[in-house]
Design a protein around this motif. Structure first.
Motif, PDB file in Angstrom:
ATOM      1  N   LEU A 116      56.123  28.265   9.514  1.00 30.30           N
ATOM      2  CA  LEU A 116      56.185  28.942   9.908  1.00 30.30           C
ATOM      3  C   LEU A 116      56.855  29.859   8.581  1.00 30.30           C
ATOM      4  N   THR A 166      56.862  26.287   5.018  1.00 29.56           N
ATOM      5  CA  THR A 166      55.490  26.262   4.499  1.00 29.56           C
ATOM      6  C   THR A 166      54.951  28.058   4.803  1.00 29.56           C
ATOM      7  N   GLY A 167      55.156  28.583   5.285  1.00 24.41           N
ATOM      8  CA  GLY A 167      54.708  30.160   5.554  1.00 24.41           C
ATOM      9  C   GLY A 167      55.606  31.077   4.812  1.00 24.41           C
ATOM     10  N   SER A 216      53.469  33.193   2.639  1.00 26.22           N
ATOM     11  CA  SER A 216      53.059  34.043   3.912  1.00 26.22           C
ATOM     12  C   SER A 216      53.366  35.293   4.598  1.00 26.22           C
ATOM     13  N   ARG A 223      45.139  34.659   3.496  1.00 24.47           N
ATOM     14  CA  ARG A 223      46.677  34.657   3.787  1.00 24.47           C
ATOM     15  C   ARG A 223      47.197  33.217   4.385  1.00 24.47           C
ATOM     16  N   TRP A 224      47.373  33.614   5.859  1.00 25.95           N
ATOM     17  CA  TRP A 224      47.807  32.609   6.478  1.00 25.95           C
ATOM     18  C   TRP A 224      46.951  31.347   6.866  1.00 25.95           C
ATOM     19  N   PRO A 266      49.617  28.131   6.798  1.00 21.72           N
ATOM     20  CA  PRO A 266      50.661  27.164   8.276  1.00 21.72           C
ATOM     21  C   PRO A 266      49.947  26.831   9.326  1.00 21.72           C
TER      22      PRO A 266
END
Length: 687
Positions: free
Chosen positions: A162, A165-166, A169, A230-231, A234
């Motif tokens: 999160l 990589t996230g 996002s 968007r998510w 991750p």
């Protein structure tokens, strides 16, 4: 022998039995062969070199005694584990919670409008960088614990994903990748009448992913997939990390090394193929099949005596010639997995479903997994060679039924073409342009695969010394052959690196483990490497965010343009960035090139706009940033084009806000065509 005739000092057997509460059983030294393993494990040899083999069988339940708590533990048995210190109990959870709590602060204090060629890393809030550091510290602390907890390691991995990589996002309000919005438009097109449109895009020849999400969208009663887009990165990387962890458990063993492999995979995954796309799902299926092949279906060739490797004629004999060892190994059948037949049947069934699902999902992934399974089958490393037949048959049938027209017209994608740029040239050299930040990011993208392969080669050497096995490095190298035999384009280079990345990272962890075992203090150096790797990941992945960032205004403006467009009219962006294809694919946007050199209108704006004559033109701030950051255009170049189009009378603005705008084509007066703007900005009468 009675107690009266015993030698002095010899214990009384009956008294010993009463004191310990055990039953004594006397057996011959040669126990019958038909005794079951469970029965044989109940007997332990009694002390006394001159007595017959004696074994004791513990009585079930607690034994009587003064305290009523059973017999004392045998000598040499490990005592109760010492309690962990508060650092090991609460350290990792506290660090994980702090990292997650910092993410909203990072999103609130990051100014995305200031992004330049360095991308997200140049504007990311200090709270974001601190969250990354805390996520890395959480993983390291739990890994160094005397008794690492599997649930906590899994939670730490999720927090690490999160925060790395996230991170886009988290800090960006919409999905950042332009192609993700294009895929969403494909889903919207299939959801309309359930049939992929023809003559629009080659990806519609593999519609399984689009049909799947169209069904999900309709079943949920949703009209938009904005939150999913968007998510999705991750979430899908977390699924990939589970697959890498499972592969590492099979290949490396141990408790800690598989988790390090999952973290290293996340840190080296700069390739950005994890957006909402068919290839992201295809990688999940590929990892599932590889996990089956290298896990429960894994075998190893052995000789008739059950000894791994190549046997010698007799003890002390010199090794056989290499060609004879290879011949013996190839002719010796692999051993059979020890799983029950029902479990094997279930595994074969699940693996077959994954291979069949790959055929209509993606163009390249089926060929990658078929090549890897062929290697495993040839060297006898997995039992289930029928899966190769299933995968090959599924691909052939799908090509003959659904994708036949595509492959007949695009045969050069398999054979290659002399006039086309190679994958390395298209994937790297043609992209090496832009300002200083862009050049630095692209050079880092070239360095990362080289370092990954060097680490993997070192790990392959360690793996060879430990297990005499070079199959893993062959599995990683097989997808690279696709870059040689066909001309898929620049995206191919990214895909083939990603196909081999799980195995490469596992081998790299084997090299790092051998490096750390020499001196445990080197683990601090590896922890410092993690603190460098994950911030660098944010820099590399977010290097293009100056022109890949999508705002909520962009999405709303695009949907407004499609809502106001007349049926059958064309809606096109000035350049192919932004959410221009979120809707209307096949109806308002057919992805057509529109003429020679006009696949992107911004390449020669006035000539291409006059040639293509789109009914609606879309302008985004990301188009402006792409020109200034990547192509060396002066600031405000899109504003100049927009003003000239409006001044010429060809277009009128229905929406304007900064660099964002919607231009709609004016209907020419009868007998008086609208004048076309000249490249210099002056109007010239139409001929």
């Amino acid at each position: 022998m009675t107690s009266e005739t015993r030698r002095t000092g010899e214990p009384d057997p009956s008294a010993r039995s009463r004191a310990t509460g055990t039953e004594t059983a006397v057996a011959a030294s040669a126990r019958p062969a038909e005794a079951s393993p469970s029965e044989r494990t109940q007997y332990l040899p009694a002390p006394g070199p001159d007595s017959p083999t004696t074994a004791v069988r513990p009585r079930q339940g607690p034994l009587p005694g003064p305290a009523g708590d059973g017999p004392p533990p045998p000598p040499g048995a490990p005592g109760p584990a010492e309690p962990l210190s508060p650092l090991w109990i609460w350290g990792a959870p506290v660090l994980a919670v702090l990292a997650v709590l910092l993410l909203p602060l990072a999103a609130a204090t990051t100014d995305l409008s200031d992004m330049d060629g360095w991308g997200l890393a140049a504007v990311l809030s200090p709270f974001g960088w601190l969250a990354v550091a805390l996520a890395v510290a959480c993983c390291v602390v739990e890994l160094w614990s005397p008794r690492p907890r599997i649930p906590m390691l899994g939670a730490a991995t999720g927090v690490l994903i999160l925060c790395s990589t996230g991170m886009p996002s988290v800090v960006q309000p919409q999905a950042r990748f332009t192609t993700a919005w294009l895929i969403s438009g494909f889903v919207d097109a299939v959801a309309g009448n359930g049939v992929p449109p023809t003559g629009v895009d080659a990806r519609f020849y593999w519609p399984a992913f689009f049909a799947q999400w169209a069904w999900f969208r309709d079943a949920a009663g949703a009209d938009q997939l904005d939150t999913i887009l968007r998510w999705y990165p991750p979430a899908v990387v977390a699924v990939w990390a589970i697959g890498v962890y499972a592969l590492a458990r099979s290949m490396l063993g141990g408790t800690r090394a598989p988790w390090v492999a999952a973290w290293l995979f996340v840190g080296l995954n700069w390739i950005e193929q994890d957006y909402f796309s068919p290839q992201a799902t295809a990688i999940v299926l590929l990892l599932t099949v590889l996990t089956f092949a290298l896990g429960p279906l894994a075998t190893r060739r052995v000789d008739n005596a059950g000894v791994p490797g190549w046997p010698r004629p007799h003890r002390g004999a010199p090794p056989l010639p290499r060609w004879r060892r290879w011949l013996i190994s190839a002719m010796t059948p692999p051993n059979v997995p020890t799983l029950p037949a029902r479990q094997l049947l279930l595994i074969y069934f699940c693996a077959s479903l994954c291979l069949i699902a790959l055929a209509p999902t993606h163009q390249l992934t089926p060929f990658a997994i078929i090549g890897q399974l062929v290697v495993l089958a040839v060297v006898g490393r997995f039992r289930g060679r029928g899966l190769v037949i299933v995968a090959t048959f599924a691909v052939i049938v799908f090509i003959l039924i659904s994708a036949r027209d595509f492959w007949l017209t695009q045969i050069t994608m398999i054979t290659g073409a002399s006039g086309d740029a190679g994958a390395i040239e298209a994937g790297f050299f043609e992209r090496l342009q832009g300002d200083q930040g862009q050049l630095a990011v692209k050079l880092l993208r070239a360095v990362m695969p080289v370092l990954t392969w060097l680490l993997a080669i070192a790990g392959a050497w360690v793996y060879w010394k430990r297990r005499r096995d070079l199959v893993p490095i062959a599995l990683a190298g097989i997808p690279m052959a696709m870059a040689v035999v066909q001309s898929y384009g620049g995206e191919l280079l990214f895909r083939v690196i990603l196909y081999g990345l799980p195995i490469l990272t596992i081998l790299a962890v084997d090299a790092l483990r051998a490096f750390a075992r020499v001196d445990r203090k080197r683990e601090y150096l590896l922890a410092g490497g993690m603190l460098v790797l994950f911030p660098m990941l944010i820099l590399i992945r977010g290097g293009n965010d100056a022109y890949l960032d999508v705002t909520t205004e962009d999405v709303q403006m695009t949907r407004q343009a499609y809502a106001e467009a007349a049926p059958g009219s064309t809606v096109q962006p000035l350049a192919t960035v932004g959410p221009y294809a979120v809707e209307g694919v096949g109806e308002h946007n057919n992805m057509a090139s529109g003429g020679e050199g006009c696949a992107i209108l911004a390449a020669d704006p006035f000539r291409c706009i006059d040639l293509v004559q789109p009914d609606t033109l879309l302008f985004y701030q990301s188009i402006e940033k792409q020109g200034t950051v990547l192509n060396g255009e002066p600031e405000g170049w899109t504003l100049a084009i927009r003003e000239q189009l409006i001044a010429s009378g060809q277009y009128r603005a229905t929406y304007e806000n900064g660099f964002n705008a919607i231009l709609v084509r004016n209907e020419p007066a009868p007998g008086a065509p609208a004048p076309a703007p000249a490249p210099g900005g002056e109007e010239v009468p139409a001929p």
